[in-house]
Scaffold this motif. Structure first.
Motif, PDB file in Angstrom:
ATOM      1  N   UNK A  53       0.834  -1.203   0.000  1.00 25.52           N
ATOM      2  CA  UNK A  53       0.000   0.000   0.000  1.00 25.52           C
ATOM      3  C   UNK A  53       0.871   1.255   0.000  1.00 25.52           C
ATOM      4  N   UNK A  54       0.669   2.150  -0.967  1.00 21.09           N
ATOM      5  CA  UNK A  54       1.480   3.377  -1.047  1.00 21.09           C
ATOM      6  C   UNK A  54       1.315   4.224   0.212  1.00 21.09           C
ATOM      7  N   UNK A  55       2.423   4.772   0.681  1.00 20.48           N
ATOM      8  CA  UNK A  55       2.376   5.676   1.822  1.00 20.48           C
ATOM      9  C   UNK A  55       2.241   5.016   3.168  1.00 20.48           C
ATOM     10  N   UNK A  56       2.279   3.683   3.227  1.00 21.88           N
ATOM     11  CA  UNK A  56       2.078   3.018   4.510  1.00 21.88           C
ATOM     12  C   UNK A  56       3.199   3.337   5.496  1.00 21.88           C
ATOM     13  N   UNK A  57       4.394   3.650   4.972  1.00 17.86           N
ATOM     14  CA  UNK A  57       5.511   3.947   5.870  1.00 17.86           C
ATOM     15  C   UNK A  57       5.256   5.211   6.689  1.00 17.86           C
ATOM     16  N   UNK A  58       4.335   6.063   6.216  1.00 16.75           N
ATOM     17  CA  UNK A  58       4.008   7.287   6.956  1.00 16.75           C
ATOM     18  C   UNK A  58       2.954   7.042   8.032  1.00 16.75           C
ATOM     19  N   UNK A  59       2.443   5.824   8.130  1.00 16.54           N
ATOM     20  CA  UNK A  59       1.405   5.504   9.114  1.00 16.54           C
ATOM     21  C   UNK A  59       1.822   4.287   9.933  1.00 16.54           C
ATOM     22  N   UNK A  60       3.048   4.336  10.429  1.00 21.83           N
ATOM     23  CA  UNK A  60       3.599   3.185  11.151  1.00 21.83           C
ATOM     24  C   UNK A  60       2.772   2.852  12.389  1.00 21.83           C
ATOM     25  N   UNK A  61       2.246   3.881  13.060  1.00 22.34           N
ATOM     26  CA  UNK A  61       1.466   3.627  14.272  1.00 22.34           C
ATOM     27  C   UNK A  61       0.230   2.795  14.000  1.00 22.34           C
ATOM     28  N   UNK A  62      -0.472   3.107  12.922  1.00 20.16           N
ATOM     29  CA  UNK A  62      -1.685   2.357  12.579  1.00 20.16           C
ATOM     30  C   UNK A  62      -1.345   0.909  12.252  1.00 20.16           C
ATOM     31  N   UNK A  63      -0.259   0.700  11.516  1.00 21.35           N
ATOM     32  CA  UNK A  63       0.131  -0.661  11.150  1.00 21.35           C
ATOM     33  C   UNK A  63       0.646  -1.445  12.353  1.00 21.35           C
ATOM     34  N   UNK A  64       1.255  -0.741  13.315  1.00 26.21           N
ATOM     35  CA  UNK A  64       1.685  -1.432  14.538  1.00 26.21           C
ATOM     36  C   UNK A  64       0.469  -1.973  15.294  1.00 26.21           C
ATOM     37  N   UNK A  65      -0.581  -1.166  15.374  1.00 27.62           N
ATOM     38  CA  UNK A  65      -1.779  -1.613  16.067  1.00 27.62           C
ATOM     39  C   UNK A  65      -2.433  -2.767  15.328  1.00 27.62           C
ATOM     40  N   UNK A  66      -2.495  -2.683  13.998  1.00 26.24           N
ATOM     41  CA  UNK A  66      -3.056  -3.776  13.204  1.00 26.24           C
ATOM     42  C   UNK A  66      -2.254  -5.056  13.401  1.00 26.24           C
ATOM     43  N   UNK A  67      -0.927  -4.938  13.360  1.00 21.66           N
ATOM     44  CA  UNK A  67      -0.068  -6.117  13.541  1.00 21.66           C
ATOM     45  C   UNK A  67      -0.242  -6.713  14.929  1.00 21.66           C
ATOM     46  N   UNK A  68      -0.387  -5.860  15.944  1.00 22.72           N
ATOM     47  CA  UNK A  68      -0.582  -6.352  17.303  1.00 22.72           C
ATOM     48  C   UNK A  68      -1.876  -7.156  17.411  1.00 22.72           C
ATOM     49  N   UNK A  69      -2.944  -6.646  16.807  1.00 24.73           N
ATOM     50  CA  UNK A  69      -4.234  -7.353  16.858  1.00 24.73           C
ATOM     51  C   UNK A  69      -4.146  -8.699  16.135  1.00 24.73           C
ATOM     52  N   UNK A  70      -3.540  -8.692  14.952  1.00 21.76           N
ATOM     53  CA  UNK A  70      -3.376  -9.925  14.188  1.00 21.76           C
ATOM     54  C   UNK A  70      -2.520 -10.921  14.963  1.00 21.76           C
ATOM     55  N   UNK A  71      -1.417 -10.423  15.530  1.00 18.88           N
ATOM     56  CA  UNK A  71      -0.497 -11.300  16.243  1.00 18.88           C
ATOM     57  C   UNK A  71      -1.102 -11.928  17.473  1.00 18.88           C
ATOM     58  N   UNK A  72      -1.879 -11.169  18.225  1.00 15.10           N
ATOM     59  CA  UNK A  72      -2.500 -11.710  19.440  1.00 15.10           C
ATOM     60  C   UNK A  72      -3.454 -12.846  19.091  1.00 15.10           C
ATOM     61  N   UNK A  73      -4.298 -12.639  18.085  1.00 17.68           N
ATOM     62  CA  UNK A  73      -5.296 -13.657  17.723  1.00 17.68           C
ATOM     63  C   UNK A  73      -4.619 -14.894  17.141  1.00 17.68           C
ATOM     64  N   UNK A  74      -3.694 -14.700  16.196  1.00 22.64           N
ATOM     65  CA  UNK A  74      -3.073 -15.855  15.557  1.00 22.64           C
ATOM     66  C   UNK A  74      -2.188 -16.630  16.526  1.00 22.64           C
ATOM     67  N   UNK A  75      -1.471 -15.927  17.409  1.00 17.68           N
ATOM     68  CA  UNK A  75      -0.603 -16.603  18.369  1.00 17.68           C
ATOM     69  C   UNK A  75      -1.409 -17.359  19.406  1.00 17.68           C
ATOM     70  N   UNK A  76      -2.505 -16.769  19.871  1.00 17.78           N
ATOM     71  CA  UNK A  76      -3.355 -17.459  20.843  1.00 17.78           C
ATOM     72  C   UNK A  76      -3.900 -18.756  20.255  1.00 17.78           C
ATOM     73  N   UNK A  77      -4.355 -18.699  19.010  1.00 13.81           N
ATOM     74  CA  UNK A  77      -4.871 -19.910  18.368  1.00 13.81           C
ATOM     75  C   UNK A  77      -3.798 -20.961  18.169  1.00 13.81           C
ATOM     76  N   UNK A  78      -2.593 -20.515  17.798  1.00 13.30           N
ATOM     77  CA  UNK A  78      -1.501 -21.461  17.581  1.00 13.30           C
ATOM     78  C   UNK A  78      -1.078 -22.134  18.880  1.00 13.30           C
TER      79      UNK A  78
END
Length: 465
Positions: free
Chosen positions: A386-411
């Motif tokens: 996605x263009x410009x995503x590097x300028x929104x690192x905070x939003x992607x950190x939160x998205x990654x945290x949510x994804x990581x918590x759910x996938x890791x808990x299931x694993x």
């Protein structure tokens, strides 16, 4: 076809060079797992084979190639993942490389190859040899041949991996075309003289949501994680071949990625067709290797065993070389006290040991680790595209945290207490293994809202100042 820097014009390798790099990339991806999933999908999907195959292509081809492009745009996997945080980048990449490397994927290339070659080495009575037995403990009569086979397999792979510049050249010119040719022979026989017909009714999840079921099957190939490794070696190879500008490298990798993706899509469709026409012949098949082996035997008799063994051996060898080289290159840069040659040798030696002992127990714990990492890999891929995503690192950190918590808990649940009910099981799409999607999207949206609110407050503060 010989690749050299002399072929570079206008920052590209030209059509022949792009084709060779694309075939090499296809060869690195296309291992035993890629061979056995599509045929079983064809058997089980029956009349729904078309939507199931399309879903499979999205995740089995689209996601890995998109990740290759995302990494090329960022420069390296570390540069992409550093947008989330340097600590996260280092830990995630090391875990991913260990899981798809010496702790799981690389040992399986040798053990699976041996299971398919075993009937030729020891005779039919020793090898009833479908890949369903891959990774199983060998009996006393098989242990020594398997050890000798593994030593020869990894010695050959290491010899090639120690000369990274030759990998693209050899795979693009020899082993890649050889694999494609063997697959063409196998599938052409089924097209000319189909062994059977598709099942009248689809099985399992294909009966209700074939496209989603196919997508999930492609997700199980775990090729997106492999892209983190292969993106490094392909970009490095393109640079060695004379494309030095980072932007030109990204464009060249993207072009070669399209070639690899097209080849993968064609082969997957062919293997899915092969499986579909085996529906009435092997309706209870446990895996795609059984389907391929039976199809070859029906069409070619005893020669079919040799054909099947050759396909699996070439595919597994290609993947092994690609993984040893790319993972060795990463660790030599991350931990430079040990040179590339040392890391490649260490990876090959560990893989050789695990290919002969303890692989079954390792699989039990490695697969959940991969399933925890894969959703986070998808999130990183989207961030890179996605263009410009590097300028929104905070939003992607939160998205990654949510994804990581759910996938890791299931694993962790699947690894330690299978069957335990978790609150995350109530999430949308959780019943098909995609429970992390909605939390990830919500995290991204909330992150963008928080960023916008913060920028708004800063803007008002500046105007008052």
């Amino acid at each position: 076809m010989h690749l050299s820097s002399e072929q570079v014009t206008d920052g590209t390798l030209g059509p022949r060079g792009s084709l060779a790099v694309g075939v090499a990339l296809f060869s690195m991806f296309f291992g035993a797992g890629n061979l056995i999933i599509a045929p079983l999908l064809g058997v089980q999907a029956g009349p729904c084979v078309v939507p199931a195959t399309l879903g499979y292509l999205v995740s089995g081809v689209g996601l890995p190639i998109a990740t290759i492009v995302a990494i090329a745009r960022a420069g390296t996997a570390d540069a992409l993942l550093d947008r989330i945080g340097h600590g996260f980048s280092r830990v995630f990449t090391i875990l991913a490389y260990l899981a798809i490397g010496p702790l799981l994927a690389i040992p399986r290339t040798a053990s699976t190859s041996f299971e398919m070659v075993r009937p030729l080495i020891l005779g039919a009575q020793a090898g009833a040899g479908s890949a369903a037995a891959a990774g199983a403990a060998a009996g006393a009569a098989v242990a020594l041949p398997q050890l000798l086979f593994s030593l020869a397999f990894f010695a050959a792979a290491l010899a090639l991996a120690l000369h990274p510049a030759r990998i693209v050249r050899l795979m693009g010119k020899v082993t890649g075309p050889l694999l494609i040719g063997l697959l063409v022979v196998m599938v052409a026989a089924q097209v000319v003289a189909p062994a059977g017909d598709p099942l009248a009714e689809a099985q399992q999840a294909y009966a209700t949501a074939p496209a989603v079921a196919g997508f999930v099957q492609g997700y199980q190939t775990l090729d997106l994680l492999a892209s983190l490794a292969f993106g490094v070696v392909i970009t490095s190879s393109v640079r060695r071949l004379g494309v030095t500008d980072p932007g030109a490298q990204a464009r060249q990798v993207a072009r070669s990625g399209v070639v690899a993706g097209a080849l993968m899509a064609l082969v997957y469709c062919a293997l899915s067709y092969l499986g579909a026409r085996m529906g009435t012949v092997a309706p209870e098949a446990a895996n795609g290797a059984e389907v391929i082996s039976l199809s070859s035997t029906l069409h070619f008799g005893t020669a079919g065993t040799a054909l099947t063994a050759a396909v699996f051996l070439v595919a597994c060898f290609n993947v092994c070389v690609g993984l040893v080289s790319s993972i060795g290159e990463y660790f030599s840069k991350a931990f430079p006290k040990v040179p590339y040659r040392g890391w490649a040798t260490l990876i090959a030696c560990i893989s050789c040991v695990l290919a002969n002992a303890g692989l079954t127990s390792i699989l039990a714990y490695s697969v959940p680790v991969l399933m925890a990492l894969y959703p986070m890999g998808i999130c990183a891929m989207l961030m890179g595209l996605l263009p410009g995503s590097e300028a929104h690192a905070g939003a992607w950190r939160l998205a990654m945290a949510c994804v990581g918590v759910v996938s890791t808990a299931g694993a962790l649940r699947d690894a330690l207490v299978p069957g335990l009910s978790l609150p995350f099981d109530a999430l949308p799409l959780a019943d098909i293994g995609l429970g992390w999607v909605v939390p990830g999207l919500l995290g991204l949206i909330i992150g963008y809202i928080i960023e916008a609110a913060r920028h708004g407050r800063e803007g008002r503060g500046d105007s008052r100042g």
